[in-house]
Write an enzyme that holds these catalytic residues in place. Structure first.
Site, PDB file in Angstrom:
ATOM      1  N   ASN A   7       0.882  -1.173   0.000  1.00  0.00           N
ATOM      2  CA  ASN A   7       0.000   0.000   0.000  1.00  0.00           C
ATOM      3  C   ASN A   7       0.914   1.216   0.000  1.00  0.00           C
ATOM      4  O   ASN A   7       1.575   1.505   1.004  1.00  0.00           O
ATOM      5  CB  ASN A   7      -0.925  -0.002   1.221  1.00  0.00           C
ATOM      6  CG  ASN A   7      -1.833   1.226   1.254  1.00  0.00           C
ATOM      7  OD1 ASN A   7      -1.431   2.302   0.822  1.00  0.00           O
ATOM      8  ND2 ASN A   7      -3.040   1.054   1.769  1.00  0.00           N
ATOM      9  N   GLU A  34      -4.012   1.798  -2.859  1.00  0.00           N
ATOM     10  CA  GLU A  34      -4.099   3.241  -2.615  1.00  0.00           C
ATOM     11  C   GLU A  34      -3.206   4.020  -3.569  1.00  0.00           C
ATOM     12  O   GLU A  34      -2.426   4.882  -3.138  1.00  0.00           O
ATOM     13  CB  GLU A  34      -3.782   3.584  -1.149  1.00  0.00           C
ATOM     14  CG  GLU A  34      -4.947   3.333  -0.214  1.00  0.00           C
ATOM     15  CD  GLU A  34      -4.890   4.201   1.043  1.00  0.00           C
ATOM     16  OE1 GLU A  34      -5.437   5.309   1.002  1.00  0.00           O
ATOM     17  OE2 GLU A  34      -4.309   3.765   2.051  1.00  0.00           O
ATOM     18  N   ASP A 146      -3.812  -4.813   0.971  1.00  0.00           N
ATOM     19  CA  ASP A 146      -4.130  -4.220   2.265  1.00  0.00           C
ATOM     20  C   ASP A 146      -5.520  -4.714   2.623  1.00  0.00           C
ATOM     21  O   ASP A 146      -6.512  -4.182   2.138  1.00  0.00           O
ATOM     22  CB  ASP A 146      -4.082  -2.693   2.170  1.00  0.00           C
ATOM     23  CG  ASP A 146      -4.478  -2.030   3.476  1.00  0.00           C
ATOM     24  OD1 ASP A 146      -4.794  -2.748   4.447  1.00  0.00           O
ATOM     25  OD2 ASP A 146      -4.470  -0.787   3.528  1.00  0.00           O
ATOM     26  N   ASN A 148      -6.746  -4.733   5.600  1.00  0.00           N
ATOM     27  CA  ASN A 148      -7.260  -3.907   6.699  1.00  0.00           C
ATOM     28  C   ASN A 148      -7.812  -4.714   7.868  1.00  0.00           C
ATOM     29  O   ASN A 148      -8.732  -4.271   8.561  1.00  0.00           O
ATOM     30  CB  ASN A 148      -8.293  -2.904   6.181  1.00  0.00           C
ATOM     31  CG  ASN A 148      -7.679  -1.526   5.950  1.00  0.00           C
ATOM     32  OD1 ASN A 148      -6.884  -1.064   6.751  1.00  0.00           O
ATOM     33  ND2 ASN A 148      -8.053  -0.883   4.854  1.00  0.00           N
ATOM     34  N   ASP A 217      -1.418  -6.214   5.981  1.00  0.00           N
ATOM     35  CA  ASP A 217      -1.171  -6.461   4.555  1.00  0.00           C
ATOM     36  C   ASP A 217      -0.747  -7.911   4.390  1.00  0.00           C
ATOM     37  O   ASP A 217       0.133  -8.391   5.115  1.00  0.00           O
ATOM     38  CB  ASP A 217      -0.089  -5.517   4.041  1.00  0.00           C
ATOM     39  CG  ASP A 217      -0.482  -4.061   4.211  1.00  0.00           C
ATOM     40  OD1 ASP A 217      -1.069  -3.497   3.271  1.00  0.00           O
ATOM     41  OD2 ASP A 217      -0.229  -3.498   5.313  1.00  0.00           O
ATOM     42  N   ASP A 246       2.791   4.785   4.831  1.00  0.00           N
ATOM     43  CA  ASP A 246       2.602   4.281   6.200  1.00  0.00           C
ATOM     44  C   ASP A 246       2.603   2.749   6.248  1.00  0.00           C
ATOM     45  O   ASP A 246       2.561   2.165   7.331  1.00  0.00           O
ATOM     46  CB  ASP A 246       1.345   4.873   6.863  1.00  0.00           C
ATOM     47  CG  ASP A 246       0.125   4.898   5.977  1.00  0.00           C
ATOM     48  OD1 ASP A 246       0.233   4.596   4.774  1.00  0.00           O
ATOM     49  OD2 ASP A 246      -0.964   5.219   6.490  1.00  0.00           O
ATOM     50  N   HIS A 247       2.682   2.110   5.072  1.00  0.00           N
ATOM     51  CA  HIS A 247       2.758   0.642   4.991  1.00  0.00           C
ATOM     52  C   HIS A 247       4.129   0.205   4.482  1.00  0.00           C
ATOM     53  O   HIS A 247       4.767   0.917   3.698  1.00  0.00           O
ATOM     54  CB  HIS A 247       1.723   0.095   4.012  1.00  0.00           C
ATOM     55  CG  HIS A 247       0.302   0.321   4.417  1.00  0.00           C
ATOM     56  ND1 HIS A 247      -0.522  -0.700   4.854  1.00  0.00           N
ATOM     57  CD2 HIS A 247      -0.451   1.440   4.430  1.00  0.00           C
ATOM     58  CE1 HIS A 247      -1.723  -0.205   5.123  1.00  0.00           C
ATOM     59  NE2 HIS A 247      -1.713   1.094   4.875  1.00  0.00           N
TER      60      HIS A 247
END
Length: 256
Positions: A7, A34, A146, A148, A217, A246-247
């Site tokens: 991501n 994303e 991802d 989530n 992930d 951020d991943h």
DNA sequence: ATGGTTGCTTAGCAA
């Protein structure tokens, strides 16, 4: 065969990082989530120059998924196509070298009890039905992305702090479990039983330096591929430095 | 209970 998922939180903001990562890691496939661009605005030329074909389910501002591959992809499918809401670009699938690969961006869900959380649970149910209708657990297939959801407490640095959030709520975990129970294996857990491995850290609260992360992930494989999975890892290095996503990327290796 | 940060888009949403 080296498969990765990442991501990137905007492919435009992260292009130089992605190009550098592809150069050093040279995965056969990189699933992106994303990307936050339409297919027209996707930087396909720069990625082609780096040796990667791209199939894209893009969207302006939010969401957007893609599959990069060194070999050309075929049989591209976009969205769930089940008559439900497909306005959010969250799924793309393609065949690469005899393997069906999906890049998925599961809805985050915002707050437990919200409309968005209900949408997340429904979306995961639709994904399970999609697999039932369009695929077989006996074929080589990878569901990457991802998702989530942190499947278990060992996937969370501070489980007690996250237990009632959208990433760990029992309903979210059960919904992902129903997808997995269709016939998928968490390839990371084939090679690492212990906790302490995370793929996402919030930008806020110094989460990364404190390693306050979650493993959300995933690279999930059907049995024919899981049997051939010889290694898995999370590239924590890619979360470091200036302007990271951020991943972190998740990697799985399959013997061919 | 709120805020902390980032990206897209331009004040506010989503994560």
């Amino acid at each position: 065969m080296k498969i990765a998922t990442w991501n990137v939180n905007s492919i435009r903001a992260r292009l130089e990082r992605v190009l550098a990562w592809l150069k050093t890691q040279r995965p056969d496939v990189l699933c992106l989530q994303e990307i936050k661009v339409t297919g027209e605005a996707f930087p396909a030329e720069a990625l082609a120059a780096a040796g990667y074909h791209a199939v894209v389910n893009g969207q302006r501002t939010y969401h957007g998924v893609a599959i990069l591959s060194r070999e050309p992809a075929s049989d591209v499918v976009v969205g769930l196509g089940d008559g439900g809401d497909d306005s959010q670009a969250r799924l793309v699938g393609a065949r690469v070298g005899g393997v069906r690969i999906f890049s998925a961006y599961v809805p985050n869900g915002a707050e437990v009890g919200s409309e968005k959380f209900a949408y997340k649970l429904v979306w995961l149910d639709r994904l399970r039905r999609y697999l039932e209708a369009h695929a077989s657990p006996n074929e080589p297939l990878l569901l990457c992305g991802d998702l989530n959801v942190a499947p278990e407490d060992r996937d969370v640095a501070h489980p007690e702090a996250w237990s009632d959030t959208v990433l760990c709520h029992p309903d979210a975990r059960a919904a992902l479990r129903r997808v997995v129970d269709w016939g998928l294996v968490d390839t990371f857990r084939l090679h690492h039983a212990e906790g302490g491995f995370y793929s996402w850290w919030d930008y806020r609260q110094l989460s990364f330096p404190k390693n306050d992360g979650l493993r959300i992930d995933h690279i999930l494989a059907t049995a024919p591929l899981a049997k051939r999975c010889t290694g898995s890892s999370i590239d924590r290095e890619a979360r470091k430095g200036k302007q990271p996503s951020d991943h972190a990327p998740v990697i799985a290796i399959f013997e061919t």
